[in-house]
Design a protein around this motif. Structure first.
Motif, mmCIF file in Angstrom:
data_model
loop_
_atom_site.group_PDB
_atom_site.id
_atom_site.type_symbol
_atom_site.label_atom_id
_atom_site.label_comp_id
_atom_site.label_asym_id
_atom_site.label_seq_id
_atom_site.Cartn_x
_atom_site.Cartn_y
_atom_site.Cartn_z
ATOM 1 N N VAL A 139 0.813 -0.920 -0.075
ATOM 2 C CA VAL A 139 0.164 -0.195 0.285
ATOM 3 C C VAL A 139 1.513 1.163 0.206
ATOM 4 O O VAL A 139 1.819 1.212 0.634
ATOM 5 N N SER A 140 -0.129 2.115 -0.770
ATOM 6 C CA SER A 140 1.356 3.878 -0.781
ATOM 7 C C SER A 140 0.102 4.240 -0.364
ATOM 8 O O SER A 140 -0.592 4.815 -0.021
ATOM 9 N N LEU A 141 1.044 5.800 0.882
ATOM 10 C CA LEU A 141 0.783 7.050 0.770
ATOM 11 C C LEU A 141 0.765 7.803 0.270
ATOM 12 O O LEU A 141 1.670 7.548 -1.552
ATOM 13 N N PRO A 142 -0.095 9.312 0.175
ATOM 14 C CA PRO A 142 0.161 9.474 -0.536
ATOM 15 C C PRO A 142 1.154 10.613 -1.179
ATOM 16 O O PRO A 142 1.580 10.841 -2.292
ATOM 17 N N ASP A 143 2.427 10.392 0.163
ATOM 18 C CA ASP A 143 3.684 11.838 -0.916
ATOM 19 C C ASP A 143 4.575 10.371 -1.259
ATOM 20 O O ASP A 143 5.745 9.886 -1.572
ATOM 21 N N ASN A 144 4.039 8.989 -1.427
ATOM 22 C CA ASN A 144 4.748 8.115 -2.224
ATOM 23 C C ASN A 144 5.406 6.810 -1.343
ATOM 24 O O ASN A 144 6.023 5.861 -1.945
ATOM 25 N N SER A 145 5.398 7.144 -0.158
ATOM 26 C CA SER A 145 6.059 6.280 1.238
ATOM 27 C C SER A 145 5.103 4.641 0.968
ATOM 28 O O SER A 145 3.963 4.868 0.321
ATOM 29 N N LYS A 146 6.006 3.716 0.882
ATOM 30 C CA LYS A 146 4.956 2.503 1.240
ATOM 31 C C LYS A 146 5.721 1.410 1.980
ATOM 32 O O LYS A 146 6.532 1.709 2.640
ATOM 33 N N GLY A 205 13.004 11.218 7.462
ATOM 34 C CA GLY A 205 12.068 11.267 6.585
ATOM 35 C C GLY A 205 11.007 10.242 7.667
ATOM 36 O O GLY A 205 11.593 9.945 8.958
ATOM 37 N N MET A 206 9.803 10.719 8.112
ATOM 38 C CA MET A 206 8.983 9.467 9.149
ATOM 39 C C MET A 206 8.207 8.714 8.391
ATOM 40 O O MET A 206 7.073 9.831 7.932
ATOM 41 N N THR A 232 10.045 7.894 1.422
ATOM 42 C CA THR A 232 10.197 8.967 0.752
ATOM 43 C C THR A 232 11.205 10.093 1.401
ATOM 44 O O THR A 232 10.784 10.983 2.804
ATOM 45 N N ILE A 233 11.942 11.008 0.873
ATOM 46 C CA ILE A 233 12.649 11.959 1.439
ATOM 47 C C ILE A 233 11.891 13.581 1.387
ATOM 48 O O ILE A 233 11.603 13.801 -0.198
ATOM 49 N N PRO A 234 11.826 14.367 1.939
ATOM 50 C CA PRO A 234 11.304 15.934 1.751
ATOM 51 C C PRO A 234 12.974 15.773 1.326
ATOM 52 O O PRO A 234 13.485 15.756 0.925
ATOM 53 N N SER A 235 11.521 16.842 -0.475
ATOM 54 C CA SER A 235 12.841 17.250 -1.182
ATOM 55 C C SER A 235 13.811 18.203 -0.400
ATOM 56 O O SER A 235 14.400 18.116 -0.733
ATOM 57 N N SER A 236 13.621 19.269 0.451
ATOM 58 C CA SER A 236 14.960 20.024 0.408
ATOM 59 C C SER A 236 15.749 19.136 1.842
ATOM 60 O O SER A 236 17.155 19.801 1.654
ATOM 61 N N LEU A 237 15.720 17.748 1.389
ATOM 62 C CA LEU A 237 17.140 16.883 2.197
ATOM 63 C C LEU A 237 17.432 16.082 1.261
ATOM 64 O O LEU A 237 18.771 15.557 1.576
ATOM 65 N N ARG A 238 17.073 16.165 -0.291
ATOM 66 C CA ARG A 238 17.940 15.001 -1.123
ATOM 67 C C ARG A 238 18.918 15.179 -1.144
ATOM 68 O O ARG A 238 19.503 14.332 -1.383
ATOM 69 N N SER A 239 18.894 16.226 -2.027
ATOM 70 C CA SER A 239 20.421 16.794 -2.136
ATOM 71 C C SER A 239 21.781 15.955 -0.858
ATOM 72 O O SER A 239 22.877 16.320 -1.341
ATOM 73 N N THR A 240 21.645 15.940 0.260
ATOM 74 C CA THR A 240 22.697 16.057 1.576
ATOM 75 C C THR A 240 22.231 14.459 2.183
ATOM 76 O O THR A 240 22.579 14.237 2.843
ATOM 77 N N THR A 264 19.008 1.894 1.993
ATOM 78 C CA THR A 264 19.704 1.579 0.342
ATOM 79 C C THR A 264 18.356 3.298 -0.061
ATOM 80 O O THR A 264 17.537 3.065 -0.058
ATOM 81 N N LYS A 265 19.303 4.549 -0.507
ATOM 82 C CA LYS A 265 19.159 5.689 -1.236
ATOM 83 C C LYS A 265 18.340 5.309 -2.695
ATOM 84 O O LYS A 265 19.287 4.623 -4.038
ATOM 85 N N GLY A 266 17.564 5.964 -2.582
ATOM 86 C CA GLY A 266 16.464 5.126 -4.420
ATOM 87 C C GLY A 266 17.237 6.795 -4.321
ATOM 88 O O GLY A 266 17.802 7.648 -3.950
ATOM 89 N N MET A 267 15.877 7.041 -5.712
ATOM 90 C CA MET A 267 16.181 8.506 -6.112
ATOM 91 C C MET A 267 15.121 9.355 -5.450
ATOM 92 O O MET A 267 15.984 10.585 -5.170
ATOM 93 N N ASP A 268 14.915 9.070 -4.839
ATOM 94 C CA ASP A 268 14.071 10.313 -3.502
ATOM 95 C C ASP A 268 13.510 9.241 -2.421
ATOM 96 O O ASP A 268 12.929 10.280 -1.444
ATOM 97 N N TYR A 269 14.228 8.734 -2.343
ATOM 98 C CA TYR A 269 13.227 8.087 -1.142
ATOM 99 C C TYR A 269 14.590 7.074 -0.421
ATOM 100 O O TYR A 269 15.794 6.585 -1.058
#
Length: 590
Positions: A139-146, A205-206, A232-240, A264-269
């Motif tokens: 099942v997935s959440l609105p922010d694509n966490s799963k 993320g949490m 899903t990693i918040p957008s402001s944190l993905r670069s670090t 392990t990190k994917g593109m945004d998660y």
């Protein structure tokens, strides 16, 4: 099955602290290795008061609050209080449960012989979807966490029996970059790593997750199986965000995170496997030292205010001062910090640079000067029945839905409250003489906004301040009294406000005798006769009530005054044996 999963990069680190480590023998945190600090158990006696709110900042009434073996409920204002209970100086934990919300945890550093304060925001429990236990699925959440469950990999938590029905998945996204994360995070952003060092965690993320069966039973992952969690990693944190990150699960007894696996990190998660469902997060850890201080104004302690420490990278940690203005906890080692005192709207009203600190440090007393528009100071004096200053007492101050308990020394008291508005509110004060066990006949009332008000002399005379419950079980008599050291008696009411209650709950226990306790609940909140809805006494904490079982309330005073009455009836224990119970009581209404 509960899980709050937390891929923690800190935009934030919480300055409220830990839970009891009974296996550690010394009494001070000691620097250990290169990754953190060993935090040692230091049992103390203290008081805890707090406020429980929902995601809309509304009070949560009727929530069950636990501290060790002590249990109470929140009143209509979301307030609770524990008196003279065992806590840990570095690792005290409070848990909160309420139907419709995920379980809440708060871990903090406690002060001895003072009133510690916490504030906790509960996370609503929302049904995201269902998964067939045999087939497995996601099942997935609105922010694509799963959340992904394995095929034939779910069991009933209470007995580990295989479960084959539909699995209800309740979940919520918790944003670690949100302004209120310090009130929401389970426990605190502190953990114990693989070397048993206490570390500060940083979040990316949490999630909050809970699984239930068709009949509401709690479910768990079967031994030998794993579930997959995606955060899903918040957008402001993905670069670090690092490529891999340790996984941590929360210890549901201590409230501390413990290192367990990796993600392990994917593109945004982040994505990782877990073998059980508790609260989970994926975090980077930092070395810590213990920092403490006492915040005062020229008029006295600044109690129950939020203190913020900000690191050079922008991450912040938070804590609340106790009734003496003291606050303390783990902070980053060898970093310069910015200290701020916040008002109730999280606005800085005092700022100072502190640190860096390489060892545990006590900054001592910090005197702050607050802008008049942000503060209300209430001063006054208390006299006894001989019209002499009360040498040892306290005042109970009610203002804007918050209870403040301020000590009276040599007849005088002073309370400073930080505010974020200058609106006028009603102040109610009950004065108590702890030497003569007397208190005010009725509350002192007045109006206040900002600046200073002086109540003049308030009399702590005319009414006994002693609460008591005298009860019997099968003819054996027991007596609890607030005049007896180690006895605790509390009232809690449910309803729309402190003066419009719709239910009454009373709790009493003796600290030194775990099986000497009584608690009862009725949906009556006035003078009259009402059915008892719940009752627990001594070792019979799972007994059922034999109807009819009534409570007779003969007095129902205003807040600060007393509720009096009696009850008599029978209960049936889990072995189907009948027991006769009777009680008379006089309990202060808070």
């Amino acid at each position: 099955m509960r899980v709050i999963t937390n891929c923690l990069l800190t935009i934030l680190v919480i300055f409220i602290f830990l839970s009891c480590q009974k296996e550690v023998k010394t009494d001070k945190p000691t620097t250990g290795g290169t990754t953190g600090t060993i935090v040692n158990s230091t049992p103390i006696q203290g008081n805890v008061t707090g406020k429980i709110i929902d995601n809309n900042n509304n009070a949560v009434a009727g929530a069950t609050v636990k501290a060790g073996n002590n249990t109470t409920t929140t009143d209509s204002r979301g307030l609770f209080r524990f008196n003279n209970i065992q806590l840990d100086k570095y690792s005290a934990v409070i848990t909160v449960e309420k139907t419709g919300f995920f379980k809440g945890y708060r871990v903090f550093s406690a002060s001895a012989n003072n009133t510690n304060f916490i504030k906790l925001k509960l996370v609503p429990k929302t049904l995201i979807g269902s998964i067939d236990a045999i087939a497995g699925g996601s099942v997935s959440l609105p922010d694509n966490s799963k959340i992904t469950l394995p095929a034939s990999g779910v069991v009933v938590r209470s007995n580990s029996q295989s479960y084959s029905g539909s699995v209800k998945v309740y979940a919520a996204v918790i944003d670690p970059t949100s302004a209120d994360i310090s009130q929401i995070v389970p426990g605190s952003f502190q953990g114990t790593d693989a070397n048993n060092y206490r570390v500060i965690l940083t979040s990316f993320g949490m999630l909050a997750v809970e699984l239930e069966g068709n009949s509401g039973e709690q479910l768990q992952i079967a031994t030998g199986k794993t579930a997959k969690l995606r955060f899903t990693i918040p957008s402001s944190l993905r670069s670090t965000a690092p490529a891999t990150i340790p996984l941590w699960s929360v210890d549901e007894t201590t409230g501390l995170w413990k290192q367990e696996g990796s993600a392990t990190k994917g593109m945004d998660y982040y994505e990782g496997d877990v073998s059980h469902f508790s609260f989970w997060n994926c975090d980077v850890s930092s070395q810590t030292v213990f920092l403490e201080m006492t915040i005062v104004t020229a008029e006295g302690p600044l109690s129950h205010v939020q203190v913020k420490l900000t690191r050079p990278n922008g991450a912040s940690s938070y804590g609340y001062t106790d009734s003496s203005g003291h606050v303390g906890g783990q902070v980053p080692k060898n970093e310069a910090l910015t200290l701020e005192v916040l008002n109730t709207c999280s606005q800085a009203i005092y700022t100072q640079n502190v640190g860096p600190f390489s060892t545990n440090t006590n900054l001592g007393t910090i005197t702050v000067t607050l802008p008049p528009v942000n503060t209300l100071q209430i001063t006054g004096s208390v006299v006894n029945c001989s019209n002499q200053p009360v040498p040892n007492g306290n005042v109970l101050v009610y203002f804007e839905g918050q209870l403040y308990n301020r000590s009276v020394n040599n007849g005088n008291f002073s309370l400073t409250i930080t505010r974020c508005s200058n609106s006028t509110g009603v102040v109610e004060i009950v004065a108590v003489d702890n030497v003569a066990n007397q208190q005010s006949i009725s509350p002192w009332t007045g109006s206040a906004s900002t600046g200073t008000i002086n109540t003049g002399s308030i009399s702590a005379c005319g009414v006994s301040s002693v609460s008591f419950i005298d009860y019997s079980v099968d003819g054996t008599n027991y007596s609890l009294s607030t005049a007896t050291p180690g006895d605790s008696i509390r009232f809690y009411g449910s309803g729309s406000s402190g003066t419009n209650q719709t239910a009454t709950a009373i709790f009493g226990y003796r600290v030194s005798q775990p099986n000497m306790n009584i608690s009862f609940y009725t949906q009556g909140a006035a003078v009259g006769t009402f059915p008892i809805n719940l009752l627990s006494v001594n070792q019979y904490d799972s007994a059922s009530i034999v109807i009819p079982f009534n409570i007779n309330i003969t007095t129902y005073g205003l807040p600060g005054q007393f509720i009096e009455g009696n009850l008599t009836g029978q209960i049936r224990d889990i072995s189907n044996n009948l027991h006769n119970v009777a009680a008379t009581f006089r309990v202060r209404r808070n």
